[in-house]
Each structure stands twice: as structure tokens, then as C-alpha cells.
Design a protein around this motif. Structure first.
Motif, PDB file in Angstrom:
ATOM      1  N   ASN A 158      33.454  26.566 -72.182  1.00 41.02           N
ATOM      2  CA  ASN A 158      33.553  25.168 -72.591  1.00 41.02           C
ATOM      3  C   ASN A 158      32.505  24.275 -71.952  1.00 41.02           C
ATOM      4  OD1 ASN A 158      36.361  26.235 -73.216  1.00 41.02           O
ATOM      5  ND2 ASN A 158      36.389  24.221 -74.167  1.00 41.02           N
ATOM      6  N   ALA A 159      31.829  24.746 -70.891  1.00 39.92           N
ATOM      7  CA  ALA A 159      30.807  23.934 -70.223  1.00 39.92           C
ATOM      8  C   ALA A 159      29.464  24.028 -70.935  1.00 39.92           C
ATOM      9  CB  ALA A 159      30.651  24.359 -68.764  1.00 39.92           C
ATOM     10  N   GLY A 160      29.260  25.072 -71.725  1.00 40.16           N
ATOM     11  CA  GLY A 160      27.983  25.278 -72.405  1.00 40.16           C
ATOM     12  C   GLY A 160      27.570  24.083 -73.231  1.00 40.16           C
ATOM     13  N   GLY A 161      26.395  23.554 -72.959  1.00 38.99           N
ATOM     14  CA  GLY A 161      25.881  22.406 -73.681  1.00 38.99           C
ATOM     15  C   GLY A 161      26.474  21.083 -73.252  1.00 38.99           C
ATOM     16  N   MET A 162      27.502  21.106 -72.424  1.00 40.41           N
ATOM     17  CA  MET A 162      28.156  19.875 -71.981  1.00 40.41           C
ATOM     18  C   MET A 162      27.777  19.498 -70.549  1.00 40.41           C
ATOM     19  SD  MET A 162      29.885  18.820 -74.580  1.00 40.41           S
ATOM     20  CE  MET A 162      31.114  17.681 -74.007  1.00 40.41           C
ATOM     21  N   THR A 163      27.053  20.361 -69.864  1.00 43.95           N
ATOM     22  CA  THR A 163      26.689  20.108 -68.473  1.00 43.95           C
ATOM     23  C   THR A 163      25.561  19.087 -68.400  1.00 43.95           C
ATOM     24  OG1 THR A 163      27.309  22.369 -67.896  1.00 43.95           O
ATOM     25  CG2 THR A 163      25.954  21.176 -66.305  1.00 43.95           C
ATOM     26  N   VAL A 164      25.779  18.020 -67.639  1.00 44.16           N
ATOM     27  CA  VAL A 164      24.747  17.010 -67.407  1.00 44.16           C
ATOM     28  C   VAL A 164      23.892  17.420 -66.222  1.00 44.16           C
ATOM     29  CG1 VAL A 164      24.312  14.590 -66.789  1.00 44.16           C
ATOM     30  CG2 VAL A 164      26.203  15.167 -68.330  1.00 44.16           C
ATOM     31  N   GLY A 165      24.544  17.833 -65.147  1.00 43.75           N
ATOM     32  CA  GLY A 165      23.811  18.249 -63.960  1.00 43.75           C
ATOM     33  C   GLY A 165      24.741  18.766 -62.883  1.00 43.75           C
ATOM     34  N   THR A 166      24.152  19.389 -61.877  1.00 43.38           N
ATOM     35  CA  THR A 166      24.912  19.904 -60.745  1.00 43.38           C
ATOM     36  C   THR A 166      24.153  19.601 -59.459  1.00 43.38           C
ATOM     37  OG1 THR A 166      23.853  22.074 -60.762  1.00 43.38           O
ATOM     38  CG2 THR A 166      25.842  21.815 -62.101  1.00 43.38           C
ATOM     39  N   SER A 167      24.895  19.628 -58.362  1.00 45.02           N
ATOM     40  CA  SER A 167      24.290  19.432 -57.056  1.00 45.02           C
ATOM     41  C   SER A 167      25.129  20.166 -56.022  1.00 45.02           C
ATOM     42  CB  SER A 167      24.237  17.944 -56.721  1.00 45.02           C
ATOM     43  OG  SER A 167      23.656  17.740 -55.460  1.00 45.02           O
ATOM     44  N   VAL A 168      24.448  20.818 -55.077  1.00 46.66           N
ATOM     45  CA  VAL A 168      25.101  21.407 -53.912  1.00 46.66           C
ATOM     46  C   VAL A 168      24.462  20.756 -52.701  1.00 46.66           C
ATOM     47  CG1 VAL A 168      25.521  23.497 -52.574  1.00 46.66           C
ATOM     48  CG2 VAL A 168      25.629  23.574 -55.086  1.00 46.66           C
ATOM     49  N   ILE A 169      25.287  20.103 -51.897  1.00 50.92           N
ATOM     50  CA  ILE A 169      24.793  19.357 -50.738  1.00 50.92           C
ATOM     51  C   ILE A 169      25.251  20.066 -49.465  1.00 50.92           C
ATOM     52  CG2 ILE A 169      24.798  17.127 -49.549  1.00 50.92           C
ATOM     53  CD1 ILE A 169      25.671  15.925 -52.328  1.00 50.92           C
ATOM     54  N   PRO A 170      24.323  20.770 -48.776  1.00 49.24           N
ATOM     55  CA  PRO A 170      24.703  21.413 -47.521  1.00 49.24           C
ATOM     56  C   PRO A 170      24.857  20.378 -46.408  1.00 49.24           C
ATOM     57  CG  PRO A 170      22.524  22.154 -48.280  1.00 49.24           C
ATOM     58  CD  PRO A 170      22.971  21.060 -49.177  1.00 49.24           C
ATOM     59  N   ASN A 171      25.797  20.606 -45.516  1.00 49.89           N
ATOM     60  CA  ASN A 171      26.043  19.719 -44.377  1.00 49.89           C
ATOM     61  C   ASN A 171      26.105  18.245 -44.784  1.00 49.89           C
ATOM     62  OD1 ASN A 171      25.978  21.909 -42.517  1.00 49.89           O
ATOM     63  ND2 ASN A 171      23.761  21.920 -42.749  1.00 49.89           N
ATOM     64  N   PRO A 172      27.037  17.887 -45.657  1.00 51.26           N
ATOM     65  CA  PRO A 172      27.102  16.497 -46.121  1.00 51.26           C
ATOM     66  C   PRO A 172      27.438  15.543 -44.975  1.00 51.26           C
ATOM     67  CG  PRO A 172      29.078  17.665 -46.740  1.00 51.26           C
ATOM     68  CD  PRO A 172      28.141  18.686 -46.163  1.00 51.26           C
ATOM     69  N   ASP A 173      26.866  14.371 -45.046  1.00 53.14           N
ATOM     70  CA  ASP A 173      27.194  13.326 -44.081  1.00 53.14           C
ATOM     71  C   ASP A 173      28.687  13.028 -44.179  1.00 53.14           C
ATOM     72  OD1 ASP A 173      27.559  10.225 -43.503  1.00 53.14           O
ATOM     73  OD2 ASP A 173      25.780  10.926 -42.410  1.00 53.14           O
ATOM     74  N   LYS A 174      29.328  12.788 -43.046  1.00 56.27           N
ATOM     75  CA  LYS A 174      30.764  12.533 -43.006  1.00 56.27           C
ATOM     76  C   LYS A 174      31.157  11.347 -43.887  1.00 56.27           C
ATOM     77  CE  LYS A 174      34.611  11.625 -39.925  1.00 56.27           C
ATOM     78  NZ  LYS A 174      35.066  11.285 -38.609  1.00 56.27           N
ATOM     79  N   GLU A 175      30.358  10.295 -43.896  1.00 57.79           N
ATOM     80  CA  GLU A 175      30.681   9.123 -44.722  1.00 57.79           C
ATOM     81  C   GLU A 175      30.635   9.458 -46.214  1.00 57.79           C
ATOM     82  OE1 GLU A 175      29.329   5.088 -43.527  1.00 57.79           O
ATOM     83  OE2 GLU A 175      28.188   6.229 -42.014  1.00 57.79           O
ATOM     84  N   LEU A 176      29.658  10.264 -46.615  1.00 57.95           N
ATOM     85  CA  LEU A 176      29.584  10.676 -48.008  1.00 57.95           C
ATOM     86  C   LEU A 176      30.822  11.482 -48.354  1.00 57.95           C
ATOM     87  CD1 LEU A 176      28.234  11.126 -50.771  1.00 57.95           C
ATOM     88  CD2 LEU A 176      27.183  13.175 -49.770  1.00 57.95           C
ATOM     89  N   PHE A 177      31.149  12.459 -47.522  1.00 60.51           N
ATOM     90  CA  PHE A 177      32.319  13.311 -47.784  1.00 60.51           C
ATOM     91  C   PHE A 177      33.584  12.461 -47.932  1.00 60.51           C
ATOM     92  CE2 PHE A 177      35.860  16.044 -46.612  1.00 60.51           C
ATOM     93  CZ  PHE A 177      35.643  17.127 -47.458  1.00 60.51           C
ATOM     94  N   GLU A 178      33.794  11.541 -47.026  1.00 58.52           N
ATOM     95  CA  GLU A 178      34.987  10.695 -47.055  1.00 58.52           C
ATOM     96  C   GLU A 178      35.003   9.770 -48.278  1.00 58.52           C
ATOM     97  OE1 GLU A 178      35.066   8.885 -43.185  1.00 58.52           O
ATOM     98  OE2 GLU A 178      35.813  10.726 -42.241  1.00 58.52           O
ATOM     99  N   SER A 179      33.842   9.406 -48.789  1.00 59.09           N
ATOM    100  CA  SER A 179      33.792   8.528 -49.957  1.00 59.09           C
ATOM    101  C   SER A 179      34.137   9.258 -51.247  1.00 59.09           C
ATOM    102  CB  SER A 179      32.401   7.898 -50.092  1.00 59.09           C
ATOM    103  OG  SER A 179      31.466   8.834 -50.576  1.00 59.09           O
ATOM    104  N   LEU A 180      34.161  10.569 -51.206  1.00 60.22           N
ATOM    105  CA  LEU A 180      34.425  11.358 -52.413  1.00 60.22           C
ATOM    106  C   LEU A 180      35.903  11.404 -52.777  1.00 60.22           C
ATOM    107  CD1 LEU A 180      31.995  14.335 -51.813  1.00 60.22           C
ATOM    108  CD2 LEU A 180      31.695  12.416 -53.385  1.00 60.22           C
ATOM    109  N   PHE A 181      36.773  10.939 -51.891  1.00 62.16           N
ATOM    110  CA  PHE A 181      38.199  10.954 -52.224  1.00 62.16           C
ATOM    111  C   PHE A 181      38.956   9.856 -51.560  1.00 62.16           C
ATOM    112  CE2 PHE A 181      37.374  13.471 -48.653  1.00 62.16           C
ATOM    113  CZ  PHE A 181      38.488  13.823 -47.957  1.00 62.16           C
TER     114      PHE A 181
END
Length: 181
Positions: A158-181
Motif C-alpha cells: 500500500n505504500a508503493g507510489g504513496m511515499t513522499v519521503g523518509t528520514s533516519v536520524i541517528p542520535n536525535p537531539d533530546k528536544e527533537l525527540f520529545e517534540s515528536l510526541f
């Protein structure tokens, strides 16, 4: 819950009608039914696999040309529903992954595939509200696991053709991580 079913429509009026037909057709439980951006209607329900399959058929038949996407996921991972309802509990991990899609159904299917493929925690599945009808999945874990999960999620049918983009962020900043939820 054996399975979940999704129907995504480009008409709110037809979406409500499809939801009603799906619920009247089979012994299913409504998980979520709402209007989103840009004028789409999203329907998510659960139940025994055969009942969910019958409900998706009835709902898509009723939705007709307004159906954007639909899917049935058998043996859905329990973290998928938790991520959709923002009830996951998280702690800072070694990496964060983001998968972005043009549709909600693709995002939910990708999240299920990702969490089944690798030892990752789903953070959230954000579904089409306030983001132009797009959806995205955030997850966390070890870098290798997040890479594997993102690859599995975007490879899902179901993702085929529907994917806009992806990202893998190693060692994310704590503030970024906390802002995700």
C-alpha cells in the motif's frame, strides 16, 4: 482483534455513507471515523478477519469512485492502534525514523510492516489532520533497526507510489525527540 480495515475517501458525505454500510454489513468495531484534510474521510475498524474483509468490500462498494485507498491488515501489531491514538510510551533511543505518505492508509500499513520487521517502537501515526491530507509515521530504536523498519514500511504494497519521503536520524537531539510526541 484479528484484523483492522481502512477506507480512505475523498468525500465526507460518501465517507459517512460507506462507514454506515461497513458497520451494518459485518460484526466489526469502529475504531475511528473522521473527516480530515483536504476534505477526506477516514474510516478504521477492527474485528475478525473475514468480517473486516466483508466490511471493506461493502464500504468500498458504497464509496465507489470516491474511494482513494483501502486495506485489510490481518494480525495487526498492537502498537499500531496505540500509535494512532497517541498512547505510546517512549524513551530516548539511538535513532528516530520518519516515513511520510500522501495517504493515511499507506501510513498505517507501513507502520504495521515496520514494527513487525524490526525491533522498533512506534511513536505516532499522524493521520491527515492539518497536514494537507498527508500522513506520517515516527518510530525509534537502534540505527540498524530503524533503517530496516523504514525500508520494510516503504516496501509494503500500500505504500508503493504513496511515499513522499523518509528520514533516519541517528542520535536525535533530546528536544527533537520529545517534540515528536
Amino acid at each position: 482483534m484479528d484484523a483492522v480495515g481502512f477506507i480512505e475517501l475523498n468525500s465526507i458525505a460518501r465517507g459517512a455513507e460507506a462507514a454506515d454500510m461497513a458497520l451494518k454489513t459485518s460484526d466489526i468495531q469502529l475504531v475511528s471515523s473522521f473527516a480530515g484534510c483536504p476534505g477526506k474521510y477516514y474510516l478504521l475498524f477492527s474485528g475478525k478477519t473475514a468480517a473486516v474483509q466483508e466490511a471493506v468490500k461493502a464500504g468500498t462498494r458504497t464509496g465507489g469512485e470516491c474511494v482513494v485507498d483501502s486495506a485489510v491488515i490481518s494480525n495487526v501489531h498492537p502498537d499500531v492502534i496505540a500509535a494512532m491514538t497517541k498512547t505510546t510510551k517512549q524513551s530516548l533511543k539511538n535513532a528516530v525514523g520518519v516515513m511520510e505518505f500522501f495517504g493515511v492508509t499507506a501510513a498505517v500499513c507501513a507502520a504495521d510492516a515496520a514494527v513487525k520487521a524490526a525491533d522498533v517502537d512506534l511513536i505516532e501515526i499522524r493521520c491527515g489532520l492539518g497536514i494537507g491530507g498527508k500522513a506520517y509515521v515516527t518510530l525509534s530504536g537502534d540505527v540498524a533497526a530503524v533503517n530496516a523498519a523504514v525500508a520494510a514500511g516503504t516496501a509494503r504494497e500500500n505504500a508503493g507510489g504513496m511515499t513522499v519521503g523518509t528520514s533516519v536520524i541517528p542520535n536525535p537531539d533530546k528536544e527533537l525527540f520529545e517534540s515528536l510526541f
